[in-house]
Write an enzyme that holds these catalytic residues in place. Sequence first.
Site, mmCIF file in Angstrom:
data_model
loop_
_atom_site.group_PDB
_atom_site.id
_atom_site.type_symbol
_atom_site.label_atom_id
_atom_site.label_comp_id
_atom_site.label_asym_id
_atom_site.label_seq_id
_atom_site.Cartn_x
_atom_site.Cartn_y
_atom_site.Cartn_z
ATOM 1 C CE LYS A 185 12.758 -0.751 0.854
ATOM 2 N NZ LYS A 185 13.560 -1.186 -0.307
ATOM 3 C CG ASP A 205 2.334 4.391 0.657
ATOM 4 O OD1 ASP A 205 1.506 3.906 1.443
ATOM 5 O OD2 ASP A 205 3.178 3.695 0.058
ATOM 6 C CG ASP A 265 -4.686 -1.557 -3.044
ATOM 7 O OD1 ASP A 265 -5.550 -1.110 -3.800
ATOM 8 O OD2 ASP A 265 -4.069 -2.609 -3.288
ATOM 9 C CE LYS A 303 -4.280 1.764 -6.429
ATOM 10 N NZ LYS A 303 -3.518 0.523 -6.663
ATOM 11 C CG PHE A 340 0.558 -0.865 -9.681
ATOM 12 C CD1 PHE A 340 0.229 -1.455 -8.466
ATOM 13 C CD2 PHE A 340 1.877 -0.508 -9.925
ATOM 14 C CE1 PHE A 340 1.207 -1.696 -7.508
ATOM 15 C CE2 PHE A 340 2.859 -0.756 -8.970
ATOM 16 C CZ PHE A 340 2.515 -1.345 -7.766
ATOM 17 N NE ARG A 365 10.633 1.976 -2.629
ATOM 18 C CZ ARG A 365 9.582 1.330 -2.132
ATOM 19 N NH1 ARG A 365 8.476 1.992 -1.830
ATOM 20 N NH2 ARG A 365 9.625 0.042 -1.927
#
Length: 190
Positions: A50, A107, A110, A138, A159, A172
Amino acid sequence: MVFMQIADVQDEIDHELVSKAQIERKIAQVAAQVSEDYRNKDLVLIAVLKGAVNTMAAFSQALSIPVQMDFMSLSSYGSGTSSSGRITVRQDLSADVRGRHILIVEDIVDSGRTLGWLVQEMQRRGAASVEVFALLEKPSRREVNVAVKYKGYDIPDEFAVGFGLDYNERFRNLDSIAVLKPEVYQGEHA
Ligand code: IMP
Ligand code: MG
């Protein structure tokens, strides 16, 4: 319009990483470039549910060319803050990507495992081309090398939540990207 801002959840937020204005500016820049690069092409935007939904919504509305949008649900993270490394498809695309130009809207990259898997999967299904727009990266956490053609912001190894990113399904709908106070996730982020 009223948005959920850091001030609304300030007890749990340590600091802001990327502001609402910065997000909007970057999305507008990338959308202008993509509108130029894909003019008169059959473009399908694909987002992984999501987390990428907010980026997908804002990005698609900033484009000046017609596109299709499709979504896929993958499991990679569970409820914690570190990647499991194992990707399973929970809900597949409805579109057949064969012979079509694919732009994956992400989004955050990582470890790169999710994206690396998805790029390969789109190629395996016969897409005409596969490129990536990632709002955040990142760099220090990267394990899998994936080419991100349209880049947003590099962020440090912290995070992050907001603008689609969650911690245990929360935050979110925060309108910017922020770092949680360590006590909120109890040092889970290794
Ligand atoms: P990767 O496979 O390790 O690159 O992880 C990619 C996915 O993990 C992203 O699409 C996010 O859903 C999630 N993720 C990675 N880093 C963060 C973070 O800092 N906050 C929230 N979700 C994250
Ligand atoms: Mg997530």
